[in-house]
Design an enzyme around this catalytic site. Structure first.
Site, mmCIF file in Angstrom:
data_model
loop_
_atom_site.group_PDB
_atom_site.id
_atom_site.type_symbol
_atom_site.label_atom_id
_atom_site.label_comp_id
_atom_site.label_asym_id
_atom_site.label_seq_id
_atom_site.Cartn_x
_atom_site.Cartn_y
_atom_site.Cartn_z
ATOM 1 N N CYS A 48 55.457 6.921 11.333
ATOM 2 C CA CYS A 48 56.626 6.418 12.044
ATOM 3 C C CYS A 48 57.477 5.568 11.124
ATOM 4 O O CYS A 48 56.998 4.641 10.479
ATOM 5 C CB CYS A 48 56.180 5.581 13.235
ATOM 6 N N HIS B 19 48.852 20.207 15.161
ATOM 7 C CA HIS B 19 49.678 20.188 13.947
ATOM 8 C C HIS B 19 49.041 19.441 12.781
ATOM 9 O O HIS B 19 49.582 19.428 11.687
ATOM 10 C CB HIS B 19 51.096 19.672 14.253
HETATM 11 C C1 LIG Z 1 48.861 12.353 14.626
HETATM 12 C C2 LIG Z 1 47.925 11.495 15.368
HETATM 13 C C3 LIG Z 1 48.064 11.281 16.757
HETATM 14 C C4 LIG Z 1 49.235 11.813 17.537
HETATM 15 O O1 LIG Z 1 49.214 13.194 17.644
HETATM 16 P P1 LIG Z 1 50.572 13.962 18.063
HETATM 17 O O2 LIG Z 1 50.125 15.369 18.274
HETATM 18 O O3 LIG Z 1 51.495 13.819 16.909
HETATM 19 O O4 LIG Z 1 51.069 13.313 19.296
HETATM 20 C C5 LIG Z 1 47.121 10.508 17.389
HETATM 21 N N1 LIG Z 1 46.092 9.980 16.722
HETATM 22 C C6 LIG Z 1 45.910 10.160 15.398
HETATM 23 C C7 LIG Z 1 44.724 9.558 14.731
HETATM 24 C C8 LIG Z 1 46.830 10.926 14.679
HETATM 25 O O5 LIG Z 1 46.646 11.092 13.369
#
Ligand SMILES: *Cc1c(COP(=O)(O)O)cnc(C)c1O
Length: 382
Positions: A326, A202
């Site tokens: 968050c 995503h």
């Molecule tokens: C968004 C993000 C995550 C978490 O990914 P999700 O698919 O939302 O669980 C982990 N590490 C970094 C650096 C991110 O930007």
């Protein structure tokens, strides 16, 4: 609403939706089933795996599909920590102070409940982990090093290749969280030299809720989700076929269009950096000017409540972020702001503006016209 929060998430590319759609309904089979509907689903996963492997320059069986970037980070760190301790007895894990919570909270958990020892590596004032810091910190009892490829809050790109070389020479497993980097940076795992690499769809115009962990052949790893034998016995659970297909298509398009996407966002990024630093007093860029994601801008404003500024921006029609996505309601500067040495007075006033395919120069100009007064208002209201 003008969306300037592409590091939090991106809309799903219409071409990705088209690729996913048949696997919700017409071809809904379980890839583990023997019959033809199962075989169709299995073939879709195989070809998604091959497509991802081509972009990463690895073998298809080095690709593990997971439910998100966070799960990939968990599988990498927990899986390698257990396996390395069994294999060599090593129980130290080194990670940078500026990692995403998916890494930091996992390490805290391993330290608190599983008897591992965690050493946090300092970053410099731009948020960079230097190869020298890693070289100094490792010892014979180091099991894993985890350093993110690019930082989500301040956009800083780490010297992953150099850090990987040091780890390889010392037979230490090296994991990189590339969830934020994959949208814009090359992710050839052999060029980078990483053993484990986390991705999440995503962040590059794929769907939420699907990720990949790259696992270099021979890297010791213990599965964390047990059950069926899916994903080479490393991740149980019936595969999410449409989302896996979507992951592969989003990544393929990202690789194919990377140069064009960089050329689109980078000048807009540089325009924002220049204009904000010039027009807003007591402002500074956080992170590095050069070694920086091409779509990523982040600032600290002295004497500003970052959350209040976000609310004012939202009311004015701009979706931005103050760092991590968050909403904690916690009025303390983030760990990253502390790690780069910002005082509370500055660290509370962070703003992240991240650009994407659909960001137009007029969106940027409209943002730049509105921001100075909103920062002043936030200062006055504090
Ligand atoms: C968004 C993000 C995550 C978490 O990914 P999700 O698919 O939302 O669980 C982990 N590490 C970094 C650096 C991110 O930007």
């Amino acid at each position: 609403m003008i969306y300037l929060d592409y590091s939090a998430t991106t809309p799903v590319d219409a071409r990705v939706v088209d690729a996913m759609t048949p696997f919700f309904n017409a071809s809904f089979g379980n890839p583990s089933s023997v019959h033809r509907l199962g075989q169709i689903a299995e073939a879709a996963i195989d070809s998604a795996r091959e497509s991802v492997a081509r972009v990463l320059n690895c073998k298809p069986d080095e690709i593990i599909f997971t439910s998100c970037g966070s799960e990939s980070d968990n599988l990498a760190i927990r899986g390698a920590a257990y396996a390395m301790r069994e294999k060599t007895g090593a129980k130290w894990i080194l990670a940078s102070r500026a990692e995403h919570p998916a890494v930091t909270k996992t390490l805290e958990h391993l330290g608190k409940h599983e008897g591992f020892l965690v050493e946090w590596l300092d970053v410099d004032e731009r948020g960079r982990v230097t190869p020298e810091t890693v070289a100094k910190a490792i010892c014979g009892d180091t099991a894993i090093v985890s350093v993110m490829y690019a930082n989500n809050e301040i956009g800083t790109i780490n010297p992953i290749k150099e850090i990987a070389e040091i780890c390889r020479a010392n037979k230490i497993v090296f994991h990189t969280d590339a969830v934020q980097a994959a949208a814009y940076l090359p992710i050839d795992v052999n060029d980078l030299g990483v053993d484990l690499m986390s991705l999440g769809a995503h962040k590059f115009y794929g769907p939420k809720g699907v990720g990949v962990l790259y696992v270099r052949k021979g890297t010791p790893l213990v599965s964390q989700l047990t059950g069926g034998g899916q994903e080479f016995n490393l991740r149980a659970g019936t595969q999410n076929v449409p989302y896996i297909v979507g992951f592969a298509e989003a990544l393929r398009l990202t690789a194919e269009e990377r140069a064009r996407r960089v050329a689109h966002v980078q000048p807009l990024r540089d325009r924002i950096i220049g204009a904000v630093l010039e027009s807003i007093p007591d402002s500074q860029l956080t992170g590095d000017l050069e070694s920086r994601l091409p779509h990523h801008v982040s600032f600290a404003f002295k004497g500003v409540d970052g959350n209040l500024l976000l609310t004012l921006l939202d009311a004015a029609g701009f979706a931005c972020s103050s760092g991590s996505a968050c909403k904690t309601g916690n009025p303390e500067p983030s760990d990253v702001m502390n790690a780069i040495g910002l005082s509370r007075e500055w660290g509370l006033g962070s703003l992240r503006v991240t650009l994407g395919k659909d960001t137009m120069p007029e969106h940027v100009e409209s943002f730049l016209n509105s921001l100075p007064a909103l920062v002043e208002k936030a200062r006055a209201l504090r």
